[in-house]
Design an enzyme around this catalytic site. Structure first.
Site, PDB file in Angstrom:
ATOM      1  N   ASP A 227      38.554  34.083  40.200  1.00 17.31           N
ATOM      2  CA  ASP A 227      39.758  34.006  39.027  1.00 17.31           C
ATOM      3  C   ASP A 227      40.426  33.536  38.745  1.00 17.31           C
ATOM      4  OD1 ASP A 227      40.401  34.742  36.283  1.00 17.31           O
ATOM      5  OD2 ASP A 227      39.473  37.392  36.333  1.00 17.31           O
TER       6      ASP A 227
HETATM    7  C1  BGC Z   1      41.076  35.699  33.133  1.00 20.92           C
HETATM    8  C2  BGC Z   1      40.031  34.561  33.310  1.00 20.92           C
HETATM    9  C3  BGC Z   1      40.385  33.152  32.138  1.00 20.92           C
HETATM   10  C4  BGC Z   1      41.342  32.688  33.783  1.00 20.92           C
HETATM   11  C5  BGC Z   1      41.264  31.608  33.344  1.00 20.92           C
HETATM   12  C6  BGC Z   1      42.792  34.392  34.354  1.00 20.92           C
HETATM   13  O1  BGC Z   1      43.480  35.398  33.533  1.00 20.92           O
HETATM   14  O2  BGC Z   1      41.133  36.688  33.510  1.00 20.92           O
HETATM   15  O3  BGC Z   1      39.265  35.137  32.173  1.00 20.92           O
HETATM   16  O4  BGC Z   1      39.284  32.548  32.591  1.00 20.92           O
HETATM   17  O5  BGC Z   1      42.483  33.629  33.338  1.00 20.92           O
HETATM   18  O6  BGC Z   1      42.693  30.915  32.185  1.00 20.92           O
END
Ligand code: BGC
Length: 761
Positions: A227
């Site tokens: 993530d």
């Molecule tokens: C989120 C993800 C997301 C990623 C990219 C993170 O903060 O938890 O779900 O895909 O950011 O935006």
């Protein structure tokens, strides 16, 4: 493409760089070896493609905003969700996106979870079906997905750091199965690890979760991406199975990886394996030609279709569907300003938005529609707005209240503090329904709200969810009966926050959150505690009625490996065509370990004309009957009877059939030095070797606590208790210790001998 030969040509620096993004949204290309870049974008219910991959969050290119996962799961319609996945894939192609970051398959542990709107269900079976279906849809177009957030990412409080303390069985039966099903049935190109720790280890460094379970056990072939910002220790993460760190660029990380290989701290073979996984996906993505156009109108229509299938009629005293009333008071700012998605990384720049009020007006030319805003955008209280709304409602035939849970109460990044609407919204509903008995409440929210304060006063409630950009049209169609509502809840609506399963263990403190309720989340908990709820899992009304009859099974006795098929006849007994969602729950009548009373193991959605009957069949496989046994470290079945409960909701079981399962497992004996007498006697092999000694042990035990009072001697003995009940829960060795002088060998040797016999058996 010969990936192995590319790896052989790559320098150590190139390998390390490939394992880290080149930008916020792309992989590192290697021009000299013709390795292209790969572009990823959020997800999950639309494409959030920022024009410049070096910017994290600039305004994204227009794309269809489909309903969010709460609404998708409420459709229980895998064919429709598959189409939506295909449409997402087409938009990725048009917007030059190789991998869509979604779907999210985390469980809704508490309705307070800030990101629940992005997740499907409190039930792992339903969530797994939905996740696998979307992935198959998107990937059928040659575009990848990212199944997220693996694993146990169920709250926003301290989401970057908190350690989820969860036992193995709960992990396997509740928090992992949706991921497992999606991986096994759909092979997502990528899996995104969660931010949080699981039992003390960051999900980004979790050898057990990433290497052992995801890659080895489930056979995941793709790459694991972090993530965004989830990696703390890059080298530990590589060892733990995290292939690709995002976002990039991260020069420092690249240097750390190079240094770790050079110093011998990181085996280059580990790095090569991550490089191989990344290259495989990069070249898969490169095969699909990108750019072009997508059909904006067709996708908008599809988004409306999905919304209308996922909306749930929660209450209806007969007012709906609406007729051509003379005057309707439309109240609530979300009638004019559609609330159709959640805040955070999933936020889509829609291609167009249906204004709910306009869609409503288009339904009936004969009706005069009036409008009042009803509530402000912030948390302030404005009596004047309520007064105006009451004035309109009083003179109208019907009042429709459009109530949206504001973003300050629900978004990614923070959890909800309560399950309530705003004070103003509650006061508004009460005031309007007090003067207008024909009041309909239309909700837009991503997760349950409590309704005890006001629901008795209103005639109807429609759960509209975060309904996507076309949801306004879906609301109007459902209110006027152009669409007969058929959505059913994929999560329980509790009566009170204090009733919710993790209430005493939420949101954790001192860096830890203990999943103390174990297996018992959602309806598993409400069933076990017999806690009344506002609306149960699987519930939803229709404008018609359905009767269930003639439940049958393919075999009343079957082997676990063969499984069994259950069928039931469903008849539309009303006057309108409609769809019914038939749910099959399995109840284990007797189990070695504690089990939830019932668990969803299959479902089907069926379309029926008035008077029509169809037979619905659901296949139940090994896993429908199995549970995860932590001592065997595997899913096990046990011989015995199971009830198959066929229902219109988890609380409305219409038919029950009992079947007998024969387990084909030959489980190893798990008796050990600490096993109790009860465990020895419950295990067939244990009973065979220890059984002959049991009577002697019992006699000695009774003698030890012998009483002169013959009447009590038989059961209670000299210390006034049921001696054998007490001994049964003591380790065999401990009981024998009390009798050691009478034994031919020392108790420890005796137990060791018995163990040798059972393990040899
Ligand atoms: C989120 C993800 C997301 C990623 C990219 C993170 O903060 O938890 O779900 O895909 O950011 O935006």
């Amino acid at each position: 493409m010969n990936i192995q030969s590319i790896i052989e040509k790559m320098t150590l620096e190139e390998k390390a760089a490939l394992c880290t993004g080149a930008s916020a949204w792309s992989t590192t290309p290697i021009e000299r070896l013709d390795v292209p870049e790969m572009i990823v974008s959020d997800g999950p219910h639309g494409v959030r493609r920022v024009p410049n991959v070096h910017e994290m969050a600039s305004t994204s290119l227009p794309a269809t905003c489909f309903p969010t996962a709460s609404c998708l799961a409420s459709t229980w319609d895998v064919d429709l969700i598959r189409h939506m996945g295909e449409a997402l894939g087409e938009e990725c192609i048009a917007l030059n996106v190789d991998v869509l970051l979604g779907p999210g398959a985390n469980m809704k542990r508490s309705p307070l979870g800030g990101r629940n709107f992005e997740y499907f269900s409190e039930d792992p079976y339903l969530a797994g079906e939905m996740a696998a279906t979307i992935i198959n849809g998107v990937q059928s177009k040659g575009v990848g997905t990212s199944l997220k957030h693996y694993a146990a990412n169920n709250q926003e409080f301290q989401r970057f750091s908190i350690s989820v303390e969860v036992d193995e069985r709960t992990l396997r039966e509740i928090y992992l199965p949706a991921f497992e099903k999606a991986v096994k049935q759909a092979q997502p190109w990528t899996v995104m690890c969660a931010y949080n720790k699981v039992n003390g280890t960051f999900a980004s460094e979790h050898d057990y979760l990433l290497n052992k379970i995801l890659k080895d056990e489930w056979g995941f072939k793709g790459l694991v991406v972090s993530d965004w910002g989830a990696v703390r220790d890059r080298v530990a993460a590589l060892k733990g199975g995290l292939d690709w760190e995002m976002p990039g660029p991260q020069d420092r990380r690249v240097k750390e990886v190079v240094a770790a290989v050079e110093s011998g701290n990181l085996d280059e073979a580990v790095l090569n394996e991550s490089v191989r996984r990344i290259l495989r996906i990069v070249f898969m993505a490169a095969k699909t030609p990108k750019e072009g156009e997508f059909d904006v109108e067709a996708h908008h229509a599809l988004a409306q279709k999905v919304a209308s299938e996922g909306m749930i009629l929660l209450k209806n005293n007969g007012l709906l569907p609406l007729k051509d009333q003379q005057q309707i008071a439309v109240i609530g700012r979300s009638a004019e300003n559609a609330h159709f998605q959640g805040g955070g990384s999933s936020h889509i720049n829609p291609t167009k938005v249906t204004v709910p009020f306009n869609a409503l007006k288009a339904q009936s030319e004969a009706t005069e529609f009036t409008y009042a805003e009803g509530y402000p955008t912030d948390d302030s209280f404005r009596q004047d707005m309520i007064d105006k709304a009451v004035g309109l409602a009083q003179t109208a035939d019907v009042a429709i209240l459009y109530i949206a849970l504001p973003t300050f109460k629900e978004s990614e990044g923070y959890d909800r503090k309560d399950l309530d609407l705003t004070n103003q919204q509650i006061a508004l509903i009460k005031a309007v329904s007090a003067v207008q008995p024909h009041t309909v409440v239309v909700l837009n929210n991503g997760a349950p709200v409590v309704m005890g304060d006001w629901i008795d006063g209103v005639a109807a409630v429609l759960e509209g969810w975060m309904m996507g950009q076309a949801g306004g049209g879906a609301i109007a169609d459902v209110l006027y009966g152009k669409v007969n509502p058929s959505g059913k809840l994929a999560e329980t609506f509790p009566a009170r926050l204090t009733d919710t399963p993790p209430h005493l263990n939420w949101p954790g403190d001192a860096g830890h959150v203990r999943y103390g309720e174990g297996l018992f989340i959602g309806y598993r908990y409400y069933d076990a505690k017999e806690v009344p709820v506002q609306f149960p899992f699987g519930y939803g009304l229709s404008y018609t009625t359905f009767a269930y009859s003639n439940a049958q099974v393919s075999a009343s006795s079957f082997k676990d490996t063969d499984g069994v098929t259950v069928s039931v006849d469903v008849t539309n007994t009303g006057k309108m065509a409609g769809k019914e969602i038939v749910q099959v729950y399995v109840h284990d009548k007797e189990a070695g370990l504690v089990r939830p009373f019932k668990e969803l193991k299959g479902f089907a959605k069926v379309v029926l004309e008035p008077g029509e009957t169809k037979t619905v069949s659901v296949d139940l496989d090994f896993r429908a009957f199995a549970y995860y046994h932590p001592e065997y470290s595997q899913w096990i079945t046990e011989d015995g009877a199971f009830d198959l409960l066929i229902g219109a909701s988890s609380a409305d079981i219409r038919q029950t059939v009992t079947v007998n399962l024969e387990s084909t497992l030959n489980l190893p004996c798990i008796l050990d030095k600490e096993s109790t007498i009860r465990e020895w006697m419950a295990d067939p092999r244990g009973k065979a070797v220890f059984g002959p000694h049991f009577a002697q042990m019992e006699a000695a035990a009774r003698e030890m606590f012998h009483s002169d009072d013959n009447e009590r001697y038989a059961t209670e003995g000299s210390i006034g208790m049921d001696i054998m009940e007490m001994f049964s829960d003591m380790p065999l060795v401990s009981v024998l210790m009390f009798q050691k002088d009478a034994l031919p060998v020392h108790p420890e040797d005796m137990v060791a001998g018995l163990l040798q016999q059972v393990h040899a058996a």
